[in-house]
Design an enzyme around this catalytic site. Sequence first.
Site, PDB file in Angstrom:
ATOM      1  N   HIS A 110       0.862  -1.194   0.000  1.00  0.00           N
ATOM      2  CA  HIS A 110       0.000   0.000   0.000  1.00  0.00           C
ATOM      3  C   HIS A 110       0.894   1.238   0.000  1.00  0.00           C
ATOM      4  O   HIS A 110       1.881   1.283   0.713  1.00  0.00           O
ATOM      5  CB  HIS A 110      -0.869  -0.021   1.264  1.00  0.00           C
ATOM      6  CG  HIS A 110      -1.901   1.059   1.313  1.00  0.00           C
ATOM      7  ND1 HIS A 110      -1.613   2.367   1.627  1.00  0.00           N
ATOM      8  CD2 HIS A 110      -3.235   1.027   1.057  1.00  0.00           C
ATOM      9  CE1 HIS A 110      -2.726   3.086   1.578  1.00  0.00           C
ATOM     10  NE2 HIS A 110      -3.729   2.298   1.236  1.00  0.00           N
ATOM     11  N   TYR A 119     -14.533   4.681   7.988  1.00  0.00           N
ATOM     12  CA  TYR A 119     -15.214   3.422   7.673  1.00  0.00           C
ATOM     13  C   TYR A 119     -16.669   3.366   8.135  1.00  0.00           C
ATOM     14  O   TYR A 119     -17.131   2.362   8.664  1.00  0.00           O
ATOM     15  CB  TYR A 119     -14.379   2.240   8.185  1.00  0.00           C
ATOM     16  CG  TYR A 119     -13.094   2.135   7.397  1.00  0.00           C
ATOM     17  CD1 TYR A 119     -13.062   1.420   6.205  1.00  0.00           C
ATOM     18  CD2 TYR A 119     -11.943   2.814   7.785  1.00  0.00           C
ATOM     19  CE1 TYR A 119     -11.913   1.359   5.432  1.00  0.00           C
ATOM     20  CE2 TYR A 119     -10.786   2.771   7.018  1.00  0.00           C
ATOM     21  CZ  TYR A 119     -10.779   2.038   5.851  1.00  0.00           C
ATOM     22  OH  TYR A 119      -9.639   1.990   5.075  1.00  0.00           O
ATOM     23  N   ASP A 170     -12.847   3.091  -0.793  1.00  0.00           N
ATOM     24  CA  ASP A 170     -12.000   3.431   0.349  1.00  0.00           C
ATOM     25  C   ASP A 170     -12.615   4.619   1.085  1.00  0.00           C
ATOM     26  O   ASP A 170     -12.948   5.629   0.470  1.00  0.00           O
ATOM     27  CB  ASP A 170     -10.596   3.763  -0.146  1.00  0.00           C
ATOM     28  CG  ASP A 170      -9.571   3.702   0.969  1.00  0.00           C
ATOM     29  OD1 ASP A 170      -9.876   3.130   2.030  1.00  0.00           O
ATOM     30  OD2 ASP A 170      -8.460   4.224   0.769  1.00  0.00           O
ATOM     31  N   HIS A 171     -12.740   4.493   2.349  1.00  0.00           N
ATOM     32  CA  HIS A 171     -13.319   5.527   3.220  1.00  0.00           C
ATOM     33  C   HIS A 171     -14.692   5.957   2.687  1.00  0.00           C
ATOM     34  O   HIS A 171     -15.123   5.542   1.625  1.00  0.00           O
ATOM     35  CB  HIS A 171     -12.406   6.748   3.341  1.00  0.00           C
ATOM     36  CG  HIS A 171     -11.022   6.383   3.817  1.00  0.00           C
ATOM     37  ND1 HIS A 171     -10.008   7.290   3.940  1.00  0.00           N
ATOM     38  CD2 HIS A 171     -10.489   5.187   4.201  1.00  0.00           C
ATOM     39  CE1 HIS A 171      -8.920   6.683   4.375  1.00  0.00           C
ATOM     40  NE2 HIS A 171      -9.184   5.414   4.533  1.00  0.00           N
ATOM     41  N   HIS A 186      -7.948   0.385  -4.083  1.00  0.00           N
ATOM     42  CA  HIS A 186      -8.709   1.251  -3.169  1.00  0.00           C
ATOM     43  C   HIS A 186      -9.132   2.465  -3.977  1.00  0.00           C
ATOM     44  O   HIS A 186      -8.272   3.188  -4.478  1.00  0.00           O
ATOM     45  CB  HIS A 186      -7.820   1.776  -2.033  1.00  0.00           C
ATOM     46  CG  HIS A 186      -7.440   0.768  -1.010  1.00  0.00           C
ATOM     47  ND1 HIS A 186      -6.603   1.081   0.049  1.00  0.00           N
ATOM     48  CD2 HIS A 186      -7.777  -0.528  -0.848  1.00  0.00           C
ATOM     49  CE1 HIS A 186      -6.441  -0.005   0.815  1.00  0.00           C
ATOM     50  NE2 HIS A 186      -7.127  -0.981   0.298  1.00  0.00           N
ATOM     51  N   CYS A 201      -3.908   2.518  -4.490  1.00  0.00           N
ATOM     52  CA  CYS A 201      -4.798   3.370  -3.696  1.00  0.00           C
ATOM     53  C   CYS A 201      -4.823   4.769  -4.299  1.00  0.00           C
ATOM     54  O   CYS A 201      -3.847   5.522  -4.171  1.00  0.00           O
ATOM     55  CB  CYS A 201      -4.321   3.409  -2.240  1.00  0.00           C
ATOM     56  SG  CYS A 201      -5.288   4.537  -1.222  1.00  0.00           S
TER      57      CYS A 201
HETATM   58  C1  DNO Z   1      -6.522   3.370   5.411  1.00  0.00           C
HETATM   59  C2  DNO Z   1      -5.925   2.182   4.831  1.00  0.00           C
HETATM   60  C3  DNO Z   1      -4.554   1.880   5.359  1.00  0.00           C
HETATM   61  C4  DNO Z   1      -4.073   0.557   4.822  1.00  0.00           C
HETATM   62  C5  DNO Z   1      -2.683   0.180   5.224  1.00  0.00           C
HETATM   63  C6  DNO Z   1      -2.244  -1.028   4.461  1.00  0.00           C
HETATM   64  O1  DNO Z   1      -7.693   3.544   5.365  1.00  0.00           O
HETATM   65  O2  DNO Z   1      -5.944   2.244   3.470  1.00  0.00           O
HETATM   66  O3  DNO Z   1      -4.600   1.818   6.743  1.00  0.00           O
HETATM   67  O4  DNO Z   1      -4.909  -0.437   5.288  1.00  0.00           O
HETATM   68  O5  DNO Z   1      -1.799   1.199   5.027  1.00  0.00           O
HETATM   69  O6  DNO Z   1      -1.198  -1.640   5.094  1.00  0.00           O
END
Ligand code: DNO
Length: 390
Positions: A238, A367, A350-351, A303, A276
């Site tokens: 990530h 989340y 994501d989020h 993501h 991401c």
């Molecule tokens: C945040 C996430 C990160 C991710 C880590 C992966 O929302 O995208 O915390 O899980 O960095 O190791």
Amino acid sequence: MKKFRQSWRWYGPDDPVSLSDAKQAGATEIVTALHHIPMGEIWTVREIEKRKAEIEDAGLVWGVVESIPVHEDIKTRSNNFQTYINAYKESIRNLAQVGVKIVTYNFMPVVDWTRTDLHFQLADGSKALRFGTKAMIAFDAFILKRNGVENDYSAQQLEDAKTYLADLTEEEEATLIRNITAGLPGSMAAKTNSLDSFRALVENYKGMEAATLREHLLLFLDEIVPVAEVSSVRLAIHPDDPPFSLFGLPRVVSKQEDVKAIFDRVDSIANGLCFCTGSFGVSPTNDLVSMLKEFGPRIHFVHLRATKREEDGSFYEAQHLNGDVDMYAVVKELVNIQQTRNESIPMRPDHGHVILSDLDKKTNPGYSGIGRLKGLAELRGLELGIIKSM
Ligand code: DNO
């Protein structure tokens, strides 16, 4: 046509957003980790099986691990790093045995993703996560009082940060400290470091250049990628979030060249990326489509999220389709990659903003249920529209 595997992050049985919520949002796969196992310890087959069964009982599958955290000793290559690397390998083998085959991790020193404000109010009353440059500098220079901090910021930046801090109430200042030192504002269970222990963690990297941290990452990969390879596991690193240095610490997964260095060192499908858009997208110099074109074959997890940049390097999390990320271009490229590979890639929204009845509920930062449901719905609609128009 190959389409995204629609996935959903779940923090385990304590997550206020349930597996059934995930299902109603339309997800078919779960992304999770064994959050109760202390960092550095082996994930046993028994514990993995137990979690897998819980997910399957709800009619879902455990598609992706996010994350097996990487112990600080591995990043600094000190103390017990070899023991932790061996444990990491064992956890990979155990996951493979149980059939969980995609593993996400990151290599950010001290903190995972970082925001200064977890309840940033938008004009419509909804709430988002925000990274404020002034708040970060105020913490670094005047709360943490890090050695050498004056070399990292201009006199004007320090002045502005001081004024910013002076205007905070005691409670606001305490919240800022908590937000930053939690290290992982993604889990309410995250262990909050005291200021002193946080300072000590940062001090461990004293004088470490990015080249050294990168070498530590590459040495780690030299060991774990072959294990992933024989276990048919795909690792997905990530990116740094945000994609620039914090507290003077090096970061080595922020841009295209960084990923290239990682891929070149161990040229294996097992050595992959979690793409991401919310992390890479903060930096205006990251060309997301060009990155997708270059790294397509090795993107094992996606993501999708968009941030909106502000003038001084601050940013906040925008709606999934309305930030600085050209989500149409990104999803279009991902549709192409999936057809070329003839394979569906797991994607999670994501989020998400805190909206509607979630405003009265306590959920993990980023989340919430309804905001992510909205994101997932928009993203799968976008993907479907692109596919239908091809
Ligand atoms: C945040 C996430 C990160 C991710 C880590 C992966 O929302 O995208 O915390 O899980 O960095 O190791």
